[in-house]
Design an enzyme around this catalytic site. Structure first.
Site, mmCIF file in Angstrom:
data_model
loop_
_atom_site.group_PDB
_atom_site.id
_atom_site.type_symbol
_atom_site.label_atom_id
_atom_site.label_comp_id
_atom_site.label_asym_id
_atom_site.label_seq_id
_atom_site.Cartn_x
_atom_site.Cartn_y
_atom_site.Cartn_z
ATOM 1 N N TRP A 200 67.663 44.668 33.211
ATOM 2 C CA TRP A 200 66.537 45.378 32.613
ATOM 3 C C TRP A 200 67.115 46.500 31.739
ATOM 4 O O TRP A 200 68.084 47.153 32.132
ATOM 5 C CB TRP A 200 65.630 45.964 33.724
ATOM 6 C CG TRP A 200 64.585 46.858 33.134
ATOM 7 C CD1 TRP A 200 63.467 46.468 32.470
ATOM 8 C CD2 TRP A 200 64.587 48.292 33.112
ATOM 9 N NE1 TRP A 200 62.776 47.565 32.030
ATOM 10 C CE2 TRP A 200 63.436 48.701 32.409
ATOM 11 C CE3 TRP A 200 65.465 49.257 33.606
ATOM 12 C CZ2 TRP A 200 63.127 50.046 32.206
ATOM 13 C CZ3 TRP A 200 65.158 50.597 33.399
ATOM 14 C CH2 TRP A 200 63.994 50.978 32.713
ATOM 15 N N ASP A 368 49.472 49.067 29.083
ATOM 16 C CA ASP A 368 49.057 48.962 30.480
ATOM 17 C C ASP A 368 48.142 50.132 30.907
ATOM 18 O O ASP A 368 48.365 51.269 30.499
ATOM 19 C CB ASP A 368 50.343 48.987 31.328
ATOM 20 C CG ASP A 368 50.114 48.534 32.744
ATOM 21 O OD1 ASP A 368 48.955 48.305 33.123
ATOM 22 O OD2 ASP A 368 51.119 48.403 33.468
ATOM 23 N N ARG A 444 57.578 45.460 41.954
ATOM 24 C CA ARG A 444 56.690 46.409 41.287
ATOM 25 C C ARG A 444 55.311 46.347 41.959
ATOM 26 O O ARG A 444 54.287 46.419 41.294
ATOM 27 C CB ARG A 444 56.571 46.083 39.793
ATOM 28 C CG ARG A 444 56.341 47.308 38.936
ATOM 29 C CD ARG A 444 55.919 46.930 37.521
ATOM 30 N NE ARG A 444 55.862 48.105 36.661
ATOM 31 C CZ ARG A 444 55.238 48.150 35.501
ATOM 32 N NH1 ARG A 444 54.611 47.083 35.043
ATOM 33 N NH2 ARG A 444 55.213 49.241 34.792
ATOM 34 N N TRP A 478 51.599 40.120 25.606
ATOM 35 C CA TRP A 478 51.510 39.334 26.854
ATOM 36 C C TRP A 478 52.758 39.643 27.674
ATOM 37 O O TRP A 478 53.857 39.225 27.330
ATOM 38 C CB TRP A 478 51.427 37.845 26.516
ATOM 39 C CG TRP A 478 51.329 36.911 27.681
ATOM 40 C CD1 TRP A 478 52.187 36.808 28.738
ATOM 41 C CD2 TRP A 478 50.329 35.906 27.903
ATOM 42 N NE1 TRP A 478 51.786 35.811 29.600
ATOM 43 C CE2 TRP A 478 50.654 35.231 29.110
ATOM 44 C CE3 TRP A 478 49.194 35.494 27.192
ATOM 45 C CZ2 TRP A 478 49.895 34.169 29.619
ATOM 46 C CZ3 TRP A 478 48.451 34.438 27.704
ATOM 47 C CH2 TRP A 478 48.784 33.791 28.898
ATOM 48 N N ASP A 479 52.569 40.373 28.738
ATOM 49 C CA ASP A 479 53.693 40.864 29.531
ATOM 50 C C ASP A 479 53.871 40.014 30.789
ATOM 51 O O ASP A 479 52.949 39.300 31.213
ATOM 52 C CB ASP A 479 53.434 42.334 29.906
ATOM 53 C CG ASP A 479 54.711 43.134 30.060
ATOM 54 O OD1 ASP A 479 55.777 42.529 30.259
ATOM 55 O OD2 ASP A 479 54.630 44.378 29.979
ATOM 56 N N CYS A 527 56.533 39.526 26.079
ATOM 57 C CA CYS A 527 57.282 40.633 26.663
ATOM 58 C C CYS A 527 57.497 40.283 28.126
ATOM 59 O O CYS A 527 56.674 39.602 28.732
ATOM 60 C CB CYS A 527 56.433 41.902 26.540
ATOM 61 S SG CYS A 527 57.103 43.345 27.374
ATOM 62 N N ASP A 549 62.992 47.270 27.009
ATOM 63 C CA ASP A 549 62.363 48.567 27.276
ATOM 64 C C ASP A 549 63.301 49.702 26.895
ATOM 65 O O ASP A 549 62.920 50.865 26.938
ATOM 66 C CB ASP A 549 61.979 48.681 28.755
ATOM 67 C CG ASP A 549 60.670 47.957 29.057
ATOM 68 O OD1 ASP A 549 59.948 47.609 28.091
ATOM 69 O OD2 ASP A 549 60.362 47.739 30.243
HETATM 70 C C1 GLA Z 1 56.799 46.416 30.824
HETATM 71 C C2 GLA Z 1 56.908 46.405 29.315
HETATM 72 C C3 GLA Z 1 56.606 47.771 28.765
HETATM 73 C C4 GLA Z 1 55.227 48.196 29.203
HETATM 74 C C5 GLA Z 1 55.123 48.146 30.721
HETATM 75 C C6 GLA Z 1 53.709 48.389 31.188
HETATM 76 O O1 GLA Z 1 57.814 47.144 31.396
HETATM 77 O O2 GLA Z 1 58.166 45.978 28.915
HETATM 78 O O3 GLA Z 1 56.690 47.776 27.371
HETATM 79 O O4 GLA Z 1 54.264 47.353 28.623
HETATM 80 O O5 GLA Z 1 55.533 46.886 31.224
HETATM 81 O O6 GLA Z 1 53.579 48.314 32.548
#
Ligand code: GLA
Length: 741
Positions: A200, A368, A444, A478-479, A527, A549
């Site tokens: 990450w 988010d 998480r 879209w995460d 994402c 991130d």
């Molecule tokens: C992930 C994404 C971030 C953000 C967070 C929100 O970590 O990579 O850009 O959108 O989630 O919880």
């Protein structure tokens, strides 16, 4: 004709502009064997000798005695299992009797113009005049199993894509335990392997090491292509660099569990296999049923790593990304995540939008925290209704306010997840992936939805569609923020639980496909906790993917270099954020952050209302540079000039237009060095005999272009180098523009 079958020799010859791929049907036994892959052969007379089938101890037509030694060295086009070849197998099926032997021989073939879709899977595409496909059917007599090996040859690119369709042509059920997309047996040679690894906030760092005897593999079992290892494997001839040497690249068009293996045998032969990770994979095939593997891309370059990168960039821009946004400038966005995290309401979002609009930013993305009871990341995934305590007046009103400022609006979703603390979980606890009798592992504080189930996909999409229809939402992020664990689906019988990982990926692809069918003009950005699912499969659905991130300009140099090894710049999500940076605590100049983000889709990830006056004043200048440079960055040809990953001091890359009339040179001095004179950067991809005017793109001044008064010859720039003064200080970026005069 890019694919030919030579009847007499029983040899298939596949030609791209710069490469040849040869395979043949061995005498008598009918095995499909590999002969050659490399630099284009203008004449292939005698190629069939390459099989070595006439070498002792086993000669097929002469004796049966030492068949084992033949099996263990024959260069199989799709390797067998358990019947004498002890190298990596390509396929393994278990019969109802419990045995696993598999051995394939040639049956028939077909050649056609174009390329058929792979059912339910993303894949490259092309018209009849762009690509030709060969399908070779092989059969395992003992089980009745048939395998259709597919090879698509691109007319203008040194690319061959492969996949396999496995059909149960027998009378009893078969359990498919392993199904690689492709296998390549090379005669040998000294190679380095090049891979991408990460974590990450540290995605796609390159790694290079010599390949020796035994095997080398990259893989994942996380259910997504992952931050940690990338579905790519490169084989580089010794000493190959950006501009010279032989490079073979293997890339997997898939977003779930994969394995890519390079194996060196006792005789120094090299076998590469790539496919769905066989670990925890088992697919039940009833008689007449088939299984389609994902696609594997093979690239050959005789001109180093740079040519491989450019070939893949062209392939993905021309034959994989489908979005109507592909060739368009993407709206410069501002995302509120690093600005507010969960701490916002509609007024705060509008205030960010108001300030952003004044500076030329074109789209507000609400990240988010806007839905259900989501006041932190412990809850509410699955409850996709607007939280009106935060978004007073609802989504329609908020979007209308943002639109009234002349800005577009985008929204974040994480559709594949469910929080244990959510209304959805209370209603449907069995919708989370889980193993009966075990408490599922939280990451998480969330579980993964069982999207192998149609009713789960329908229910989530229904909520998502309702929100998207309720307001003018033109972009979706879209995460997907956790890996898959506790692989068990309440909807599948015991003998199909081994299908869950792959069915999950198919379910996710289907959801994205339906989203795009419902909203064909939507700008979709994928994402996954940053860049945990940055792979060719996802590019089929979204023209851009959030890289990482980690938005620190220096960390991004390495992440973006690794990403651009395989992917065109137009798909790399890159934003400017504040300092000290949220992930590394480093402070870099605002202009350097802007320059690094300009390399990708460009945007901001900060609270613009809190920016210093100086930085705020620089935003419109970066916006101006984006509008001036993006066509070239998005559509141009990428050249890597120097790598901070290698030298730990400075970084340089270049983008050149097709006509070689214009180029951008991105130079970053990461660390200042005392008592050194100016640096020479040997540029690439220009015209030897042209003269170029050199300007500086000013990310802070009144005018976009600063004339340097210098005119330089293409050959001077490429062979002697562009002489660049060393800036004063660390983390200093310079963006040069060259234009033919
Ligand atoms: C992930 C994404 C971030 C953000 C967070 C929100 O970590 O990579 O850009 O959108 O989630 O919880």
């Amino acid at each position: 004709m890019s694919i030919q079958y030579l009847e007499k020799e029983r040899v298939f010859c596949l030609n791209t502009p710069g490469s040849t791929y040869l395979m043949g049907i061995a005498a008598q036994e009918g095995f499909l064997g590999h002969l050659y892959y490399g630099t284009k052969l203008e004449d292939i007379t005698g190629a069939v000798e390459l099989f070595r089938t006439q070498e002792s101890p086993y000669v097929p037509e002469k004796n049966e005695r030492d068949r084992g030694s033949f099996m263990d060295k024959f260069p199989f086009e799709y390797s067998s299992h358990g019947v004498g070849d002890f190298r990596e197998s390509s396929i393994r099926v278990r019969t109802m009797g419990g045995q696993t032997g598999t051995s394939l021989t040639y049956v028939k073939h077909e050649i056609y113009g174009g390329k058929r879709k792979l059912e339910g899977l993303p894949a490259t595409f092309g018209q009849e005049d762009e690509v030709t496909t060969l399908v070779i059917t092989c059969r395992d007599e003992a089980t009745g199993l048939e395998v259709e090996l597919s090879y698509s040859v691109f007319e203008k690119l040194d690319v061959i894509t492969r996949s396999a369709r496995i059909i149960n042509g027998g009378l009893e059920t078969l359990m498919l335990e392993k199904a690689m997309s492709g296998c390549l047996d090379m005669d040998g040679g000294e190679f380095d392997v090049l891979t991408l690894h990460g974590s990450w906030a540290r995605e796609r760092h390159m790694e290079r090491k010599p390949l020796g005897h035994g095997e080398f593999a990259v893989s994942t079992l996380r259910g997504e292509s992952s931050h940690q290892e990338h579905p790519f494997l490169g084989l580089l001839s010794k000493g190959a660099d950006q501009v010279q040497g032989e490079v073979y690249g293997f890339h997997f068009v898939y977003s779930g569990n994969f394995v890519a293996k390079a194996q060196m045998s006792q005789f120094g032969q090299i076998r590469v296999v790539m496919g769905i990770n066989p670990e925890d994979f088992c697919w039940k095939l009833e008689p007449g049923e088939s299984f389609q593997t994902p696609e594997m891309v093979m690239v050959y370059s005789a001109e180093g790593i740079g040519k491989m990168s450019r070939t893949l960039h062209d392939l993905y821009r021309g034959h994989l990304i489908r979005s109507p946004w592909l060739h368009k400038k993407r709206p410069i966005l501002i995302n509120n995540w690093e600005a507010t995290y969960f701490n916002f309401d509609a007024d705060k979002i509008v205030s960010i939008a108001e300030e952003s609009a004044k500076l030329g930013i074109e789209m507000l993305v609400l990240d988010d925290g806007w839905f259900g009871n989501r006041f932190d990341d412990n809850r509410a995934l699955g409850d996709w209704w607007v939280n009106e305590d935060k978004i007073k007046g609802g989504m329609g009103e908020l979007v209308a306010k943002v639109n009234a400022l002349g800005m577009k609006f985008g929204l974040w979703f994480e559709p594949e997840m469910i929080s244990p603390e959510s209304e959805l979980y209370v209603k449907h606890p069995d919708w989370a992936l889980q193993i009966p009798g075990r408490k599922p592992c939280r990451c998480r504080n969330q579980y993964v939805l069982d999207i192998t189930r149609r009713e789960v996909r329908d229910a989530i999409l229904e909520q998502v569609f309702q929100i998207l229809h309720s307001a003018n939402i033109e972009y979706v992020k879209w995460d997907m923020n956790r890996p898959l664990t506790d692989i068990g689906s309440a909807a599948l019988p015991a003998d199909r639980q081994g299908e869950v990982y792959h069915r999950y990926v198919l379910g996710m692809y289907e959801m994205q496909e339906r989203l795009l069918q419902e909203f064909p003009n939507l700008l979709l950005e994928n994402c996954s906790g940053g860049g945990g699912r940055f792979d060719p499969g996802m590019l089929y659905y979204s023209p851009q993917i959030w890289c990482s991130d980690d938005t620190d300009a220096i960390e991004r140099l390495v992440i973006q270099e690794g990403t651009s090894l395989l992917y065109p710049l137009c798909c790399m999500g890159a934003h400017v954020s504040v300092c000290p940076n949220h992930t590394v605590g480093r402070s870099t100049p605002f202009a350097t952050r802007g320059m690094t983000a300009l390399t990708g889709t460009f945007g901001y990830e900060l609270d613009v209302t809190k920016l210093s006056e100086e930085d705020k004043a620089a935003v419109p200048k970066q916006v101006r540079a984006y509008h001036a440079c993006n066509d070239l960055i998005r559509e141009g040809n990428y050249y890597r000039i120097a790598s901070f990953w290698e030298n730990r001091l400075y970084d340089c890359y270049q983008v050149v237009d097709d006509k070689k009339e214009k180029a951008l040179v991105f130079f970053t001095q990461v660390l200042g060095e005392p008592a050194m004179h100016s640096r020479r950067l040997k540029l690439q991809g220009l015209k030897e005999n042209a003269k170029y005017k050199l300007s500086l793109i000013d990310l802070e001044g009144e005018e976009l272009l600063k004339d340097t008064g210098r005119v330089l010859g293409g050959s001077v720039l490429m062979h002697a180098g562009l002489q660049v003064e060393r800036p004063w200080g660390d983390f200093q970026g310079r963006l040069f523009f060259l234009e033919e005069v």
